[in-house]
Design a protein around this motif. Sequence first.
Motif, PDB file in Angstrom:
ATOM      1  N   GLY A  55       0.550  -1.087   0.011  1.00  0.00           N
ATOM      2  CA  GLY A  55       0.057  -0.475  -0.189  1.00  0.00           C
ATOM      3  C   GLY A  55       1.348   1.436  -0.224  1.00  0.00           C
ATOM      4  N   GLY A  56       2.458   1.068   0.225  1.00  0.00           N
ATOM      5  CA  GLY A  56       3.470   1.989  -0.513  1.00  0.00           C
ATOM      6  C   GLY A  56       2.993   3.451  -0.979  1.00  0.00           C
ATOM      7  N   ASN A  57       2.618   2.213  -2.259  1.00  0.00           N
ATOM      8  CA  ASN A  57       2.912   2.968  -3.258  1.00  0.00           C
ATOM      9  C   ASN A  57       1.656   3.018  -3.879  1.00  0.00           C
ATOM     10  N   THR A  58       0.776   4.070  -5.088  1.00  0.00           N
ATOM     11  CA  THR A  58      -0.154   4.039  -5.720  1.00  0.00           C
ATOM     12  C   THR A  58       0.538   5.052  -7.059  1.00  0.00           C
ATOM     13  N   TRP A  59      -0.281   3.951  -7.537  1.00  0.00           N
ATOM     14  CA  TRP A  59      -0.258   5.023  -9.379  1.00  0.00           C
ATOM     15  C   TRP A  59      -1.707   5.035  -9.678  1.00  0.00           C
ATOM     16  N   TYR A  60      -2.222   5.687 -10.775  1.00  0.00           N
ATOM     17  CA  TYR A  60      -3.135   6.644 -10.668  1.00  0.00           C
ATOM     18  C   TYR A  60      -2.710   6.875 -12.505  1.00  0.00           C
ATOM     19  N   ALA A  61      -3.702   6.580 -13.594  1.00  0.00           N
ATOM     20  CA  ALA A  61      -4.094   7.121 -14.744  1.00  0.00           C
ATOM     21  C   ALA A  61      -3.811   8.892 -14.312  1.00  0.00           C
ATOM     22  N   ASP A  62      -3.972   9.541 -15.040  1.00  0.00           N
ATOM     23  CA  ASP A  62      -4.104  10.731 -15.666  1.00  0.00           C
ATOM     24  C   ASP A  62      -5.490  11.333 -15.577  1.00  0.00           C
ATOM     25  N   SER A  63      -6.199  10.931 -15.943  1.00  0.00           N
ATOM     26  CA  SER A  63      -7.223  11.134 -16.305  1.00  0.00           C
ATOM     27  C   SER A  63      -8.469  10.862 -15.113  1.00  0.00           C
ATOM     28  N   VAL A  64      -7.552   9.779 -14.369  1.00  0.00           N
ATOM     29  CA  VAL A  64      -8.262  10.352 -12.674  1.00  0.00           C
ATOM     30  C   VAL A  64      -7.474  10.696 -11.507  1.00  0.00           C
ATOM     31  N   LYS A  65      -6.722  11.195 -11.882  1.00  0.00           N
ATOM     32  CA  LYS A  65      -5.573  12.255 -10.766  1.00  0.00           C
ATOM     33  C   LYS A  65      -6.430  12.398 -10.444  1.00  0.00           C
ATOM     34  N   GLY A  66      -6.208  13.156  -8.864  1.00  0.00           N
ATOM     35  CA  GLY A  66      -7.086  14.374  -8.395  1.00  0.00           C
ATOM     36  C   GLY A  66      -8.416  13.901  -7.827  1.00  0.00           C
ATOM     37  N   ARG A  67      -9.029  12.706  -8.556  1.00  0.00           N
ATOM     38  CA  ARG A  67     -10.111  12.580  -8.189  1.00  0.00           C
ATOM     39  C   ARG A  67     -10.924  10.779  -7.978  1.00  0.00           C
ATOM     40  N   PHE A  68      -9.730  10.213  -7.439  1.00  0.00           N
ATOM     41  CA  PHE A  68     -10.102   8.555  -7.425  1.00  0.00           C
ATOM     42  C   PHE A  68      -8.789   8.768  -6.623  1.00  0.00           C
ATOM     43  N   THR A  69      -9.408   8.100  -5.364  1.00  0.00           N
ATOM     44  CA  THR A  69      -8.329   7.285  -4.832  1.00  0.00           C
ATOM     45  C   THR A  69      -8.145   5.338  -4.534  1.00  0.00           C
ATOM     46  N   ILE A  70      -7.820   4.954  -4.290  1.00  0.00           N
ATOM     47  CA  ILE A  70      -6.724   3.952  -4.548  1.00  0.00           C
ATOM     48  C   ILE A  70      -6.139   2.918  -3.113  1.00  0.00           C
ATOM     49  N   SER A  71      -7.160   1.872  -2.410  1.00  0.00           N
ATOM     50  CA  SER A  71      -6.148   2.019  -1.197  1.00  0.00           C
ATOM     51  C   SER A  71      -6.770   0.095  -0.947  1.00  0.00           C
ATOM     52  N   ARG A  72      -5.894  -0.267   0.521  1.00  0.00           N
ATOM     53  CA  ARG A  72      -6.155  -1.605   0.407  1.00  0.00           C
ATOM     54  C   ARG A  72      -6.210  -2.046   1.773  1.00  0.00           C
ATOM     55  N   ASP A  73      -6.471  -3.060   2.147  1.00  0.00           N
ATOM     56  CA  ASP A  73      -6.595  -3.883   3.781  1.00  0.00           C
ATOM     57  C   ASP A  73      -5.848  -4.475   3.564  1.00  0.00           C
ATOM     58  N   ASN A  74      -5.006  -4.886   3.789  1.00  0.00           N
ATOM     59  CA  ASN A  74      -4.146  -6.359   4.138  1.00  0.00           C
ATOM     60  C   ASN A  74      -4.871  -7.709   4.632  1.00  0.00           C
ATOM     61  N   ALA A  75      -5.379  -7.649   5.608  1.00  0.00           N
ATOM     62  CA  ALA A  75      -5.826  -7.789   7.051  1.00  0.00           C
ATOM     63  C   ALA A  75      -7.525  -8.231   6.708  1.00  0.00           C
ATOM     64  N   LYS A  76      -8.080  -7.263   5.858  1.00  0.00           N
ATOM     65  CA  LYS A  76      -9.416  -7.947   5.456  1.00  0.00           C
ATOM     66  C   LYS A  76      -9.274  -8.701   3.582  1.00  0.00           C
ATOM     67  N   ASN A  77      -8.246  -8.562   3.429  1.00  0.00           N
ATOM     68  CA  ASN A  77      -8.060  -8.504   1.951  1.00  0.00           C
ATOM     69  C   ASN A  77      -8.968  -8.556   1.021  1.00  0.00           C
ATOM     70  N   THR A  78      -8.969  -6.747   1.358  1.00  0.00           N
ATOM     71  CA  THR A  78      -9.649  -5.921   0.163  1.00  0.00           C
ATOM     72  C   THR A  78      -9.169  -4.981  -0.779  1.00  0.00           C
ATOM     73  N   VAL A  79      -9.726  -4.623  -1.713  1.00  0.00           N
ATOM     74  CA  VAL A  79      -8.679  -2.972  -2.109  1.00  0.00           C
ATOM     75  C   VAL A  79     -10.105  -2.260  -2.583  1.00  0.00           C
ATOM     76  N   VAL A  80     -10.070  -1.448  -2.806  1.00  0.00           N
ATOM     77  CA  VAL A  80     -11.337   0.281  -2.832  1.00  0.00           C
ATOM     78  C   VAL A  80     -10.928   1.142  -3.734  1.00  0.00           C
ATOM     79  N   LEU A  81     -11.717   1.005  -4.440  1.00  0.00           N
ATOM     80  CA  LEU A  81     -11.461   2.244  -5.436  1.00  0.00           C
ATOM     81  C   LEU A  81     -12.184   3.646  -5.216  1.00  0.00           C
ATOM     82  N   GLN A  82     -12.405   4.676  -4.445  1.00  0.00           N
ATOM     83  CA  GLN A  82     -12.735   5.744  -4.816  1.00  0.00           C
ATOM     84  C   GLN A  82     -13.099   6.763  -5.685  1.00  0.00           C
ATOM     85  N   MET A  83     -13.869   6.980  -6.214  1.00  0.00           N
ATOM     86  CA  MET A  83     -14.216   7.626  -7.220  1.00  0.00           C
ATOM     87  C   MET A  83     -14.786   8.846  -7.239  1.00  0.00           C
ATOM     88  N   ASN A  84     -14.833  10.194  -7.493  1.00  0.00           N
ATOM     89  CA  ASN A  84     -14.974  10.761  -7.041  1.00  0.00           C
ATOM     90  C   ASN A  84     -15.665  11.870  -8.186  1.00  0.00           C
TER      91      ASN A  84
END
Length: 124
Positions: A55-84
């Motif tokens: 989770g220490g490094n993230t990458w985004y397409a230029d078109s979504v930078k500043g609007r989308f956020t990716i995160s993960r929780d390894n304890a819960k085996n989940t990854v989330v994409l917040q899209m605004n």
Amino acid sequence: QVQLVESGGGLVQAGGSLRLSCAASGRTFSSYSMGWFRQAPGKEREFVAAISWSGGNTWYADSVKGRFTISRDNAKNTVVLQMNSLKPEETAVYYCAAASGFNDITIATMYDYWGQGTQVTVSS
């Protein structure tokens, strides 16, 4: 082996938000880089965002930078994409994917496992 199941898609008005989740099975989830891609009808699958195994490094397409956020929780085996601030042109099926490697994770062919996808529709 990793199985991925996406959820959270739906219909939203332009400017709205959605939160996509990807639930992964398998004890080795924390060793995979994770990514989100999308594919609109008649178009190729395109990279949206990715996150390293820690989770220490993230990458985004230029078109979504500043609007989308990716995160993960390894304890819960989940990854989330917040899209605004969603746009109609972002209507697509959104896929979660897992990559055992770390290089070129903006490229779909680098991913080993894929979910079935979740539909996101943004109305104007």
